[in-house]
Design an enzyme around this catalytic site. Structure first.
Site, PDB file in Angstrom:
ATOM      1  N   ASN A 123      55.525  84.494 -57.546  1.00 35.25           N
ATOM      2  CA  ASN A 123      55.737  86.190 -58.243  1.00 35.25           C
ATOM      3  C   ASN A 123      57.533  86.389 -58.408  1.00 35.25           C
ATOM      4  O   ASN A 123      57.365  87.027 -59.385  1.00 35.25           O
ATOM      5  CB  ASN A 123      55.238  86.517 -56.447  1.00 35.25           C
ATOM      6  CG  ASN A 123      56.080  86.509 -55.556  1.00 35.25           C
ATOM      7  OD1 ASN A 123      55.899  85.136 -55.100  1.00 35.25           O
ATOM      8  ND2 ASN A 123      56.737  86.964 -55.248  1.00 35.25           N
ATOM      9  N   GLN A 158      48.804  85.790 -58.066  1.00 33.76           N
ATOM     10  CA  GLN A 158      50.064  85.688 -59.633  1.00 33.76           C
ATOM     11  C   GLN A 158      49.024  85.479 -60.568  1.00 33.76           C
ATOM     12  O   GLN A 158      50.159  85.350 -61.995  1.00 33.76           O
ATOM     13  CB  GLN A 158      50.952  85.271 -59.370  1.00 33.76           C
ATOM     14  CG  GLN A 158      51.832  86.584 -58.656  1.00 33.76           C
ATOM     15  CD  GLN A 158      52.753  87.731 -58.888  1.00 33.76           C
ATOM     16  OE1 GLN A 158      52.131  87.975 -60.442  1.00 33.76           O
ATOM     17  NE2 GLN A 158      53.350  88.665 -58.106  1.00 33.76           N
ATOM     18  N   HIS A 205      45.650  94.689 -56.611  1.00 33.31           N
ATOM     19  CA  HIS A 205      47.045  95.393 -57.354  1.00 33.31           C
ATOM     20  C   HIS A 205      47.574  94.812 -58.576  1.00 33.31           C
ATOM     21  O   HIS A 205      47.978  95.292 -59.941  1.00 33.31           O
ATOM     22  CB  HIS A 205      47.252  96.562 -56.351  1.00 33.31           C
ATOM     23  CG  HIS A 205      48.490  95.246 -55.821  1.00 33.31           C
ATOM     24  ND1 HIS A 205      49.737  95.627 -55.611  1.00 33.31           N
ATOM     25  CD2 HIS A 205      48.188  95.380 -54.674  1.00 33.31           C
ATOM     26  CE1 HIS A 205      50.517  94.739 -55.401  1.00 33.31           C
ATOM     27  NE2 HIS A 205      49.721  94.391 -54.225  1.00 33.31           N
ATOM     28  N   THR A 240      47.635  89.845 -48.588  1.00 34.94           N
ATOM     29  CA  THR A 240      48.609  90.070 -47.188  1.00 34.94           C
ATOM     30  C   THR A 240      47.275  89.172 -46.697  1.00 34.94           C
ATOM     31  O   THR A 240      47.841  88.013 -45.677  1.00 34.94           O
ATOM     32  CB  THR A 240      49.466  90.669 -46.683  1.00 34.94           C
ATOM     33  OG1 THR A 240      50.409  90.695 -47.505  1.00 34.94           O
ATOM     34  CG2 THR A 240      50.718  90.459 -45.553  1.00 34.94           C
ATOM     35  N   CYS A 244      58.457  91.934 -52.535  1.00 34.17           N
ATOM     36  CA  CYS A 244      57.850  91.965 -51.384  1.00 34.17           C
ATOM     37  C   CYS A 244      58.861  91.434 -50.195  1.00 34.17           C
ATOM     38  O   CYS A 244      58.592  91.339 -48.909  1.00 34.17           O
ATOM     39  CB  CYS A 244      56.605  90.215 -51.522  1.00 34.17           C
ATOM     40  SG  CYS A 244      56.284  90.758 -52.743  1.00 34.17           S
TER      41      CYS A 244
HETATM   42  N1  PMP Z   1      51.038  86.542 -52.566  1.00 34.71           N
HETATM   43  C1  PMP Z   1      52.089  86.723 -53.942  1.00 34.71           C
HETATM   44  C2  PMP Z   1      52.549  85.620 -54.729  1.00 34.71           C
HETATM   45  C3  PMP Z   1      51.681  88.672 -54.459  1.00 34.71           C
HETATM   46  O1  PMP Z   1      53.420  88.467 -55.449  1.00 34.71           O
HETATM   47  C4  PMP Z   1      52.011  88.964 -53.122  1.00 34.71           C
HETATM   48  C5  PMP Z   1      52.019  90.515 -53.728  1.00 34.71           C
HETATM   49  N2  PMP Z   1      53.704  90.598 -53.832  1.00 34.71           N
HETATM   50  C6  PMP Z   1      51.153  88.595 -52.076  1.00 34.71           C
HETATM   51  C7  PMP Z   1      50.822  87.744 -51.903  1.00 34.71           C
HETATM   52  C8  PMP Z   1      50.675  90.203 -50.828  1.00 34.71           C
HETATM   53  O2  PMP Z   1      49.281  90.958 -51.831  1.00 34.71           O
HETATM   54  P1  PMP Z   1      49.535  92.427 -51.403  1.00 34.71           P
HETATM   55  O3  PMP Z   1      50.756  93.301 -51.861  1.00 34.71           O
HETATM   56  O4  PMP Z   1      48.095  92.326 -51.541  1.00 34.71           O
HETATM   57  O5  PMP Z   1      49.689  92.529 -49.862  1.00 34.71           O
END
Ligand code: PMP
Length: 377
Positions: A155, A183, A205, A76, A328
């Site tokens: 994602n 991803q 993660h 993010t 998300c």
């Molecule tokens: N981009 C994508 C495509 C994601 O799947 C995610 C996580 N859901 C993120 C960004 C955000 O990553 P983070 O959880 O490390 O902030």
């Protein structure tokens, strides 16, 4: 007896691999390398060595140089740093940005904020199969376009965009290209030595590393610059201040090193599981696939059951962790905007579930899921 509950939500997050956790724990306590990597004494220098080693491992997975990796608190932040950092520094050159409607909220929300600040953004629709039409992309580019931000693997659907072809277009037009590779990293090969990509976001993660840890690749040659979002001690070449979290960084490095050495076998195992799953359920007429396997990573299966809401399916099998859309969108119960952008109706999107497979998925687990899905349908 199969162990319950079963996890099929690896696209939301992955458990930390025990090899990664073991290595991380060594950088927390007083015995060894807990120092501040910016300190010049031996404790600091030991920590710095660990950080440098991890930087090399992350760079190695994507054929980048260690100095091109900027540590962040997650993808993010990486996406925010890429979009807002570029917009801020390159606005004299132009104020137009191109992206796709199926991007992650951390990209879409940044674009919407930038619009409020005077930038203009084109949000392209994907084709029905989720892919971006490159002619439409080219037509959207303008003389004042400074940046395109397009994810590698989606994602929710696992659809893979042709980032090499997009990079050819952006580089020939002098437009910066940012890719959210959260991803795809560790799932399919990425060779940044071979593609003109300027910025790329990663999250630990999703690759069996710790939550709250990420990186942004910032191309060194030709030098791409981003204005920092966080000011302070000037760490990370001034692009991201803050004391480096050694244990988190070590974890991300180890996770990416494991991904590098095991990715080929792992992805091929997951593909076998995905094909087995589909071979068993494809005959059920009310089950429909939302992602064409030809264009997707095998880790994600997005499907819908005619006439049944995803919520109901998920509630009916509480011992299985799958999701409707993605985790998300914490905001609520609106059906997936990603599927809607691919042309699915409100009802179809509402009936869609995402199954995501990972390192610890087994055939036994897949068979259990299939039996439950067939019962639910
Ligand atoms: N981009 C994508 C495509 C994601 O799947 C995610 C996580 N859901 C993120 C960004 C955000 O990553 P983070 O959880 O490390 O902030």
């Amino acid at each position: 007896m199969i162990k319950l509950p079963i996890y099929f939500d690896y696209a939301a997050t992955t458990p930390v691999d025990s090899r990664v956790a073991e290595k991380m724990s060594r950088y927390l306590t007083q015995d060894v390398d807990f120092g501040n990597a910016a300190s010049s004494h031996v404790f600091g220098q030991n920590a710095k060595r660990a950080v440098d080693d991890a930087r090399g491992k992350v760079a190695n997975l994507i054929s980048a140089e260690p100095r091109e990796i900027v540590w962040t608190s997650g993808a993010t932040e990486s996406n925010n740093l890429a979009l807002r950092g570029v917009a801020s520094l390159y606005q004299r050159k132009g104020t137009h940005i191109v992206t796709v409607k199926t991007e992650h909220p951390s990209v879409i929300e940044c674009c919407q904020q930038l619009e409020k600040e005077g930038f203009s953004v084109t949000y392209l629709s994907p084709e029905k199969n989720g892919l971006l039409d490159l002619d439409k992309f080219q037509q959207a580019l303008r003389p004042d376009t400074i940046l395109a931000s397009i994810m590698h693997v989606n994602n929710e659907t696992g659809i893979i965009q042709d980032i090499a072809a997009i990079a050819n277009i952006t580089s020939s037009r002098g437009i910066l290209f940012h890719v959210d590779a959260v991803q795809s990293a560790g799932k399919i090969p990425i060779d940044l030595g071979d593609m003109s990509i300027d910025l790329m976001s990663f999250s630990a993660h999703k690759v069996y590393g710790p939550k709250g840890m990420g990186a942004l690749y910032v191309r060194a040659k030709p030098r791409v610059r981003v204005a920092p979002l966080i000011l302070g001690g000037g760490q990370e070449m001034g692009m991201r201040s803050g004391t480096l979290p050694t244990h988190q960084i070590v974890g991300m490095g180890e996770a990416f090193a494991i991904a590098k050495s095991e990715m080929t076998d792992e992805t091929s195992n997951i593909k076998k599981l995905r094909d087995h799953l589909w071979q068993r359920i494809s005959s059920a007429q009310s089950l429909l696939l939302n992602n064409d396997f030809k264009f997707s990573v095998p880790h994600i299966i997005n499907l819908r059951i005619k006439g049944i809401k995803a919520e109901k399916i998920i509630e009916s099998m509480p011992e299985i962790a799958i999701s409707a859309g993605s985790a998300c969108q914490s905001k609520g119960i609106e059906p997936s905007y990603v599927l809607r952008a691919m042309g699915l109706s409100h009802e179809e999107a509402e009936g869609s579930i995402r199954i995501s497979l990972g390192r610890f998925s087994t055939k036994e687990q897949v068979d259990y899921l299939v039996d439950r899905l067939i019962k639910a349908n």
